[in-house]
Design an enzyme around this catalytic site. Structure first.
Site, mmCIF file in Angstrom:
data_model
loop_
_atom_site.group_PDB
_atom_site.id
_atom_site.type_symbol
_atom_site.label_atom_id
_atom_site.label_comp_id
_atom_site.label_asym_id
_atom_site.label_seq_id
_atom_site.Cartn_x
_atom_site.Cartn_y
_atom_site.Cartn_z
ATOM 1 N N MET A 162 -3.359 -3.294 -2.229
ATOM 2 C CA MET A 162 -2.215 -3.636 -3.066
ATOM 3 C C MET A 162 -0.966 -3.083 -2.402
ATOM 4 O O MET A 162 -0.907 -1.912 -2.092
ATOM 5 C CB MET A 162 -2.382 -3.006 -4.447
ATOM 6 N N CYS A 163 -0.011 -3.931 -2.135
ATOM 7 C CA CYS A 163 0.940 -3.537 -1.127
ATOM 8 C C CYS A 163 2.205 -4.360 -1.156
ATOM 9 O O CYS A 163 2.358 -5.257 -1.954
ATOM 10 C CB CYS A 163 0.291 -3.736 0.244
#
Lengths: 314, 441, 233
Positions: free
Chosen positions: A1-2
């Site tokens: 998640m980024c």
């Protein structure tokens, strides 16, 4: 998640300040990825007969003087530039020979990227600190990708940071979460791909590497990835003279593209692009799900491709 | 020829209930849907034992020496955290799955005990808001009945990512329960099956959740605590990510947690039990330095003060009851037997919440059935039950020498079984052995 | 009578979104100033979220996630691109995006009018519950997924799986759909539909001929579980 950012310069002004612009974009994505950050810059091609490597060393060692001196004994020309915890080596010689030499003489050295123009720098920590540690703002180049990571399942280490190198002058950054990477990793291992981490994104990188080693074009490899990788992903892939973007067919992880006369940019959120000059009047749109987008520079140095599926140049 | 009793031995893998289920599936071509939680035996708090004080430690006197039970939830970012008198809250259950009487009974009992109740899929009713002094408003994937006014009149907001009975699954309300009122609240035609989404419509993952939480804070002027509720699966990661996304509190629902209606295959085969989940969540909070800063509310099979004490000892800040609260007000009570029989079950075995034909008037909107549960009576029953739970909790805490129930520790417990020792990471009784932690018996 | 919007311009380079929203939330009926221009939004999130007063907000630039989220009564105009979940769960009022909108535009909205002059991405109008959405351009895949109530007007084309698992919402599409989702079917366009479409287009300020649109809605075959009862044969 980024958070993912990418910037492709269409003008000299942007090239000259590429690092400054990319750093602003990266820091805007800090909330999305406070655990680590990394960038890939494409700049300063070494040309035929040479290879450029980004390297880092295990532990906190920086054996670059030794490495550089040693390489000189085996290769006719070598240059070494230290940057933060990494170094960029330019060696006249064959990549496999350089790799073999390093593996034998400096097993503590890890190759982060290799190619003609690519330079990768990545480290754990807040993106703003990573940017300072590598002095990213001063770097010039034609295009660059960046990534800020919020670790979901695998550990927070430098090796787990993006971008992941996927072959000569190729790298990948990922936002999302793959759901079938463990079995895929096993299959790729049997096909000779080595992995440094248990990270899902590294499997995506390894998958592209394997396909392209088998002779696929980037476009074909990405099409195959769309069929093989399950879960949620937006990938940005850096190439020698451009970049590619692909989202999974369900396309939950947001991505936005923007273009002006001076640049093409992609980011997970628009606020990263808002940091660029002329962003307020840029054309802004979203990449379609399950579709491969590729930008590259043509023979005259113009940036082409993008909104339509494009073949990679040979 | 008569049946040979000696031959009446069920096959290990095909006992009569399995054969029946195979034949039901063959007949209907659809999975079984039911209410309540897991029916299989799982390691649970019963498998932990508390170490009362003796010579090395000193107990507190019951009724004389205070053993406090208050807890503050949501002080990390919210301007108005919740002050609860007891660390036992009422879990989210929708109006729709429950009738008005049950909701009102819950609200009145909780308010008198100084604790909170929670809305559910389908929104907030005026009755529920009026009945509960402290009301937690759920933001669910379906957003049925989602309303900014209710968000503003709630005391806390709970973003529901998952539920212990069905992590990774959506909600379900079968058409027979969707009367005119329920349908209107959910903007749907009456009588249709309501399948709620399994993902939120406008975010996925912790990075987007962080932005969603920011929006909810903006809408409510940063006043309300924001909880994130997850079903227990990859609990360590989920807890850490909820904290990274900015949650004020994490609500952790173990696989024994109930539901009004979902696929049996989900209830019995997905998720991890509450026991290991609490331990993992607490470890994740401790690793981040957030234990006691971000509160952990644990649900999924909490039935008694003993369960509550053990969950708190493992590191929870509060527990939440759903199924047990329903049972307190009469769920599965042996009355109106003929109505249980009409559903094909005996009292004590009923899980027919999904049908809307609840014999005791809890999970129904049928006025006649609902009249069997006068709200005031329900409130008294639940209040008594909560009081008993608190007494039990205090009894155990005092016995362990604690003047506040939050001072219970894992070291106040041992395990009666190897499974529980491994999952709760406390030693097997009479040994120093924690399976998986090195050492030996 | 307060006058919280006495200053008609808010520069988000100098003011936080939190301060802006607090000012907008403090507006009361009968206040003198009811309009504000927001400068330098730079893709920030939750701009003008949770409004509940007849104010007019004009945002000059591109916004991030959840702009005008859960709007009631206010009119919010975005002179730029809108990020995910613009006007999500809107109750009433009007939100107007002059550029393109990202995914989940108008998600779960209960009422009011959302106008997107450009394209909207995936899941436009997902789980909509009474909102009207008018899109000048095209919409991405899974638009009007599980749409319950309200109307979605698309002047351009639609991506795959339009109206999947749709309930009682109505879709008007001028261009082509790459594919219809489960239980979504084309329906006859009667005079009353042309009339409501014409009203929506007028309200949105978009010039399009209602005669060029087709109507889509639910076949209502997914409304209840189908039980085969093979044993009864």
């Amino acid at each position: 998640m980024c958070g993912i950012v990418g910037l492709f310069a269409k003008s000299r002004e942007i090239e000259d300040r590429l690092g400054e612009h990319l750093t602003k974009m990266l820091i805007e994505m800090e909330d999305r990825g406070p655990d680590s950050a990394g960038v890939a810059f494409y700049r300063d091609p070494v040309g035929e007969g040479w290879v450029k490597l980004s390297v880092t060393a295990l532990g906190d060692t920086r054996p670059w003087a030794d490495v550089s001196a040693g390489l000189h004994t085996a290769f006719p020309e070598v240059s070494c530039t230290e940057r933060g915890s990494h170094a960029v080596l330019k060696v006249k010689g064959d990549f496999e020979a350089v790799r073999a030499w390093l593996a034998h003489h400096h097993p503590e050295v890890r190759i982060v990227s290799a190619g003609d123009a690519i330079e990768i720098f990545k480290e754990k920590g807040l993106p703003r600190d990573v940017a300072d540690a590598f002095a990213l703002r001063e770097i010039t180049g034609t295009h660059a990708l960046g990534h800020t990571r919020m670790a979901t399942e695998s550990a927070v280490t430098t090796a787990h940071s993006h971008p992941f190198s996927t072959g000569m002058d190729l790298c990948l950054v990922h936002n999302g979460s793959l759901s079938n990477h463990n079995r895929l990793r096993e299959r790729l291992r049997r096909l000779g791909i080595t992995f440094q981490t248990d990270n899902d994104s590294e499997v995506a990188a390894g998958f592209l590497t394997e396909r392209m080693r088998a002779g696929a074009s980037l476009r074909e490899a990405l099409d195959a990835a769309l069929r093989a990788l399950d879960g949620f992903y937006t990938f940005a892939i850096g190439t020698h003279d451009g970049f590619a973007v692909v989202r999974d067919p369900i396309a939950c992880k947001h991505a936005v593209l923007a273009e002006t006369d001076d640049w093409v940019a992609m980011a997970t959120e628009f606020r990263a692009i808002a940091a660029l000059p002329g962003a307020e009047t840029a054309r802004v749109w979203e990449p379609d799900p399950g579709r491969v987008y590729i930008w590259h520079r043509d023979g005259e140095g113009r940036v082409v491709g993008g909104a339509v599926q494009a073949e990679v140049p040979a | 020829m008569s049946v040979d009793e000696r031959a009446q031995r069920p096959a290990g893998l095909f006992p009569p209930e399995t054969i029946r289920e195979i034949q039901r599936a063959a007949d209907q071509g659809v999975y079984e849907i039911r209410g309540l939680g897991s029916k299989r035996r799982l390691p649970h708090f019963d498998d932990l034992l508390m170490l009362g004080a003796s010579i090395s430690r000193y107990p507190l006197e019951g009724y004389r020496e205070a053993c406090h039970t208050d807890v503050v939830i949501g002080g990390r970012c919210a301007r108005k955290p919740l002050h609860l008198d007891i660390p036992i809250t009422i879990a989210g259950m929708s109006y729709g799955s429950l009738g008005t009487h049950a909701k009102r009974a819950f609200g009145w009992a909780a308010s008198r005990m100084g604790t909170s109740t929670t809305t559910g899929d389908g929104g907030m009713t005026d009755e529920e808001r009026a009945a509960s002094d402290l009301l937690v408003y759920q933001v669910l994937p379906s957003r049925y009945g989602m309303n900014p006014d209710d968000l503003r009149r709630a005391d806390a907001i709970e973003v529901v990512v998952g539920q212990g009975a069905k992590p990774g699954g959506g909600g379900m309300l079968l058409g027979q329960k969707v009367n005119e009122t329920v349908a209107a609240m959910r903007d749907l035609p009456p009588g249709v099956d309501q399948r709620s989404a399994s993902r939120h419509p406008d975010w996925t993952g912790p990075d987007d959740l962080e932005i969603k939480i920011q929006e909810l804070r903006e809408i409510t002027d940063w006043e309300k605590p924001i909880y994130v509720k997850v079903g227990a699966t990859r609990t360590r990661f989920d807890t850490a990510l909820a904290v990274k996304a900015g949650a004020d509190a994490v609500v952790l629902d173990g696989m024994q947690g109930g539901t009004a209606a979902t696929q049996d295959v989900f209830i019995e085969h997905v998720g991890i039990p509450t026991l290991p989940a609490v331990r993992q969540a607490v470890e994740a909070l401790q690793e981040m330095g957030m234990h006691r800063t971000v509160q952990l509310i644990v649900s999924g099979g909490i039935r008694s003060g003993a369960d509550a004490a053990k969950a708190l000892a493992l590191g929870a800040d509060a527990v939440s009851i759903g199924t047990a609260a329903m049972m307190a007000i009469g769920c599965n009570k042996p009355v109106y037997r003929e109505d249980y029989h009409a559903l094909g079950v005996e009292p004590g075995y009923c899980h027919h919440c999904h049908t809307g034909r609840c014999p005791v008037g809890i999970t129904t909107q049928d006025p006649e059935l609902e009249s069997r549960l006068p709200p005031e009576k329900g409130a008294r029953l639940l209040q008594n039950y909560l009081k008993t739970m608190v007494y039990e909790l205090q009894t155990l805490a005092r016995a362990c020498g604690k003047s506040h129930v939050l001072n219970l520790e894992p070291e106040d417990m041992v395990a009666a079984t190897t499974e529980a020792a491994a999952m709760a990471k406390v030693p097997l009784a009479g040994t120093d052995w924690v399976p998986g932690q090195g050492g030996g018996p | 009578m307060s006058d919280v919007l006495a200053e008609p311009v808010c520069d988000l380079d100098a003011t936080s979104v939190r301060e802006l929203n607090a000012r907008l939330h403090a507006v009361r009926e009968g206040d003198n100033a009811t309009g504000i221009v927001v400068r330098n939004p730079r893709g920030k999130h939750a701009i003008a979220a949770g409004l509940d007063a007849p104010v007019e907000v004009t945002v000059d630039g591109h916004v991030g996630f959840y702009c005008a989220g859960m709007n009631k009564r206010a009119t919010v105009t975005i002179n730029g691109h809108a990020g995910p979940g613009v006007a999500e769960n809107m109750m009433s009022g009007r939100v107007h995006v002059r550029g393109n909108a990202s995914q989940s535009a108008g998600a779960t909205g209960h009422g009011g009018l959302l106008v997107i002059e450009g394209d909207a991405s995936s899941r436009c109008g997902i789980s909509m519950k009474g909102i009207d959405i008018v899109v000048g351009g095209s919409v991405g895949h899974m638009s009007a997924f599980m749409a319950q109530k309200g109307r979605l007007v698309i002047c351009g084309d639609a991506g795959p799986d339009l109206g999947d698992s749709i309930y009682e919402a109505r879709i008007y599409l001028r261009g082509a759909a790459e594919g219809l989702g489960a239980d979504c079917v084309e329906k006859h366009m009667r005079a009353e539909h042309r009339a409501e479409l014409s009203e929506l287009l007028t309200a949105a300020g978009l010039a399009a001929d209602p005669g060029e649109f087709r109507r889509y809605g639910s076949a209502r075959k997914l409304y209840n579980f189908t039980i085969d009862t093979a044993d009864a044969l």
